[in-house]
Design an enzyme around this catalytic site. Sequence first.
Site, PDB file in Angstrom:
ATOM      1  N   HIS A  45     -47.309  11.206  40.024  1.00 37.92           N
ATOM      2  CA  HIS A  45     -46.712  10.105  40.900  1.00 37.92           C
ATOM      3  C   HIS A  45     -45.554  10.744  41.531  1.00 37.92           C
ATOM      4  O   HIS A  45     -45.258  10.364  42.586  1.00 37.92           O
ATOM      5  CB  HIS A  45     -46.433   8.747  39.914  1.00 37.92           C
ATOM      6  CG  HIS A  45     -46.030   7.555  40.595  1.00 37.92           C
ATOM      7  ND1 HIS A  45     -44.565   7.186  40.605  1.00 37.92           N
ATOM      8  CD2 HIS A  45     -46.523   6.780  41.542  1.00 37.92           C
ATOM      9  CE1 HIS A  45     -44.584   6.291  41.368  1.00 37.92           C
ATOM     10  NE2 HIS A  45     -45.715   6.086  41.852  1.00 37.92           N
ATOM     11  N   ASP A  86     -48.949   4.878  44.187  1.00 44.52           N
ATOM     12  CA  ASP A  86     -48.616   4.001  43.084  1.00 44.52           C
ATOM     13  C   ASP A  86     -50.078   3.453  42.344  1.00 44.52           C
ATOM     14  O   ASP A  86     -50.110   3.334  41.254  1.00 44.52           O
ATOM     15  CB  ASP A  86     -48.128   2.631  43.767  1.00 44.52           C
ATOM     16  CG  ASP A  86     -46.617   2.761  44.002  1.00 44.52           C
ATOM     17  OD1 ASP A  86     -46.095   3.913  43.550  1.00 44.52           O
ATOM     18  OD2 ASP A  86     -45.728   1.899  44.420  1.00 44.52           O
TER      19      ASP A  86
END
EC number: 3.1.1.4
Length: 118
Positions: A45, A86
């Site tokens: 991420h 996300d």
Amino acid sequence: DLTQFGNMINKMGQSVFDYIYYGCYCGWGGKGKPIDATDRCCFVHDCCYGKMGTYDTKWTSYNYEIQNGGIDCDEDPQKKELCECDRVAAICFANNRNTYNSNYFGHSSSKCTGTEQC
């Protein structure tokens, strides 16, 4: 934005609060090698956000929907890229919940050694 990311995590059946200070990469910043598959979700991420350059990843909002247990992101190209970062992380957390180790919550960054490239 970070609120939407937290909501995604919650909607996938996890608590966002489990990931705020987990391992070497979950939360603000990160260093060393990820300590398990859950921490690797955060590492990936962070790398995804890093590829977006100067784009304001933490405070830019986007549209998404939860459908049939999946997450569908906005069509706006830059917002979609942010949403995808996300989305992938939220799904990664759900898929790797069995690797979550409560001993790594509040893990000291001084224990995060080695290097890992995005």
